[in-house]
Design a protein around this motif. Structure first.
Motif, PDB file in Angstrom:
ATOM      1  N   ARG A 125       0.838  -1.207   0.000  1.00  0.00           N
ATOM      2  CA  ARG A 125       0.000   0.000   0.000  1.00  0.00           C
ATOM      3  C   ARG A 125       0.870   1.253   0.000  1.00  0.00           C
ATOM      4  O   ARG A 125       0.456   2.301  -0.494  1.00  0.00           O
ATOM      5  CB  ARG A 125      -0.936   0.004   1.214  1.00  0.00           C
ATOM      6  CG  ARG A 125      -2.133  -0.916   1.071  1.00  0.00           C
ATOM      7  CD  ARG A 125      -3.045  -0.832   2.280  1.00  0.00           C
ATOM      8  NE  ARG A 125      -3.492   0.529   2.544  1.00  0.00           N
ATOM      9  CZ  ARG A 125      -4.515   1.119   1.926  1.00  0.00           C
ATOM     10  NH1 ARG A 125      -5.184   0.467   0.999  1.00  0.00           N
ATOM     11  NH2 ARG A 125      -4.873   2.351   2.243  1.00  0.00           N
ATOM     12  N   GLN A 126       2.035   1.151   0.583  1.00  0.00           N
ATOM     13  CA  GLN A 126       3.007   2.237   0.531  1.00  0.00           C
ATOM     14  C   GLN A 126       4.161   1.765  -0.347  1.00  0.00           C
ATOM     15  O   GLN A 126       5.059   1.069   0.112  1.00  0.00           O
ATOM     16  CB  GLN A 126       3.511   2.587   1.937  1.00  0.00           C
ATOM     17  CG  GLN A 126       2.448   3.107   2.880  1.00  0.00           C
ATOM     18  CD  GLN A 126       1.912   4.464   2.421  1.00  0.00           C
ATOM     19  OE1 GLN A 126       2.604   5.237   1.775  1.00  0.00           O
ATOM     20  NE2 GLN A 126       0.664   4.746   2.747  1.00  0.00           N
ATOM     21  N   PRO A 127       4.141   2.097  -1.638  1.00  0.00           N
ATOM     22  CA  PRO A 127       5.140   1.548  -2.560  1.00  0.00           C
ATOM     23  C   PRO A 127       6.549   2.043  -2.256  1.00  0.00           C
ATOM     24  O   PRO A 127       6.741   3.111  -1.674  1.00  0.00           O
ATOM     25  CB  PRO A 127       4.660   2.052  -3.928  1.00  0.00           C
ATOM     26  CG  PRO A 127       3.884   3.292  -3.624  1.00  0.00           C
ATOM     27  CD  PRO A 127       3.211   3.028  -2.303  1.00  0.00           C
ATOM     28  N   THR A 128       7.512   1.255  -2.643  1.00  0.00           N
ATOM     29  CA  THR A 128       8.927   1.611  -2.556  1.00  0.00           C
ATOM     30  C   THR A 128       9.535   1.386  -3.933  1.00  0.00           C
ATOM     31  O   THR A 128       8.885   0.820  -4.830  1.00  0.00           O
ATOM     32  CB  THR A 128       9.655   0.733  -1.524  1.00  0.00           C
ATOM     33  OG1 THR A 128       9.796  -0.589  -2.074  1.00  0.00           O
ATOM     34  CG2 THR A 128       8.899   0.668  -0.196  1.00  0.00           C
ATOM     35  N   PRO A 129      10.779   1.785  -4.159  1.00  0.00           N
ATOM     36  CA  PRO A 129      11.411   1.488  -5.449  1.00  0.00           C
ATOM     37  C   PRO A 129      11.403   0.002  -5.794  1.00  0.00           C
ATOM     38  O   PRO A 129      11.400  -0.360  -6.970  1.00  0.00           O
ATOM     39  CB  PRO A 129      12.842   2.008  -5.256  1.00  0.00           C
ATOM     40  CG  PRO A 129      12.711   3.101  -4.256  1.00  0.00           C
ATOM     41  CD  PRO A 129      11.636   2.653  -3.313  1.00  0.00           C
ATOM     42  N   TRP A 130      11.372  -0.861  -4.782  1.00  0.00           N
ATOM     43  CA  TRP A 130      11.351  -2.300  -5.046  1.00  0.00           C
ATOM     44  C   TRP A 130      10.040  -2.729  -5.705  1.00  0.00           C
ATOM     45  O   TRP A 130       9.971  -3.789  -6.335  1.00  0.00           O
ATOM     46  CB  TRP A 130      11.546  -3.077  -3.739  1.00  0.00           C
ATOM     47  CG  TRP A 130      12.826  -2.755  -3.042  1.00  0.00           C
ATOM     48  CD1 TRP A 130      12.977  -2.051  -1.882  1.00  0.00           C
ATOM     49  CD2 TRP A 130      14.147  -3.096  -3.464  1.00  0.00           C
ATOM     50  NE1 TRP A 130      14.309  -1.933  -1.556  1.00  0.00           N
ATOM     51  CE2 TRP A 130      15.050  -2.568  -2.508  1.00  0.00           C
ATOM     52  CE3 TRP A 130      14.661  -3.798  -4.557  1.00  0.00           C
ATOM     53  CZ2 TRP A 130      16.431  -2.722  -2.619  1.00  0.00           C
ATOM     54  CZ3 TRP A 130      16.034  -3.956  -4.667  1.00  0.00           C
ATOM     55  CH2 TRP A 130      16.898  -3.429  -3.709  1.00  0.00           C
TER      56      TRP A 130
END
Length: 239
Positions: A125-130
């Motif tokens: 829900r909270q995206p990261t570069p991964w």
């Protein structure tokens, strides 16, 4: 051009694609922020990304094999009189890819298709570069088909195709930062209102019914899928 076997291309491109993902996502995460993220979420993203890298390496190997057989419109020639076709074809592919991505992305959010094509990507829900390359396998296949189709239909220089793939990778990493790294005024600049950035895409991970584009906000605005609170939520604080 030296010819290689299909499986040589598969393994070579798998190594290149996976290394590019690990390097760019890892560097972006290290450089811009160190947010405490649930390890299982990051692991799931990396796991899906490895599978996606395998699928895209198969597609790229197929493109190279078709190229060796003279069945694509890829070329390596640049003529002084037609240099302008390089930036034109680059922009044309970005526009076509954006339209294709919007249509398929929105389709994958249909309840019957979502569990099969797109649920894995939304575990964060909270995206990261991964999260940038964490396609569900069937979605990766659909996106890879665009690559195969475009080289069969449009004359493209190898450098143009490389530029498109590089842009796609960089843009995906930036869009999944989960924070706005550009100046707060950027989304309200005449250019920024038409380009998708991390603030725009992070809303999609929180509100699945909005923001389906890849590069440009055009289709979201035309079809009414841009979050009406997007611009207001990015207004810089008053004095």
């Amino acid at each position: 051009m030296q010819h290689h076997s299909f499986w040589f291309y598969v393994f070579a491109f798998f190594a290149i694609i996976l290394a590019r993902y690990l390097a760019m996502a890892g560097f972006a995460h290290w450089l811009l922020y160190q947010r405490q993220e649930a390890r299982v979420s990051v692991f799931n993203d990396i796991q899906l990304s490895i599978i996606s890298a395998a699928i895209f390496s198969l597609a790229t190997a197929l493109v190279m094999t078709l190229q060796e057989q003279g069945l694509t419109r890829l070329h390596g020639q640049i003529h002084a009189a037609s240099w302008w076709t390089l930036p034109l074809s680059y922009l044309a592919v970005l526009v076509l890819q954006d339209a294709y991505f919007y249509a398929t992305h929105r389709l994958f959010h249909q309840p019957k298709l979502f569990p099969w094509f797109h649920r894995g990507h939304h575990r964060s829900r909270q995206p990261t570069p991964w999260t940038s390359f964490a396609f569900d396998p069937l979605e990766a296949v659909v996106q890879a088909l665009f690559l195969i189709g475009i080289v069969m239909l449009i004359p493209l220089h190898f450098a143009t195709l490389l530029a498109v793939l590089t842009t796609m990778t960089v843009w995906a990493v930036v869009n999944h930062l989960g924070l706005e790294v550009l100046p707060l005024r950027f989304p309200h600049h005449w250019l920024g209102r038409w380009l998708i950035g991390p603030a725009h895409h992070s809303l999609h991970h929180r509100r699945h019914g909005h923001h389906f584009g890849l590069y440009f906000t055009f289709w979201d605005r035309v079809f009414g899928t841009e979050d009406p609170t997007y611009a207001a939520s990015l207004q810089p604080p008053g004095p």
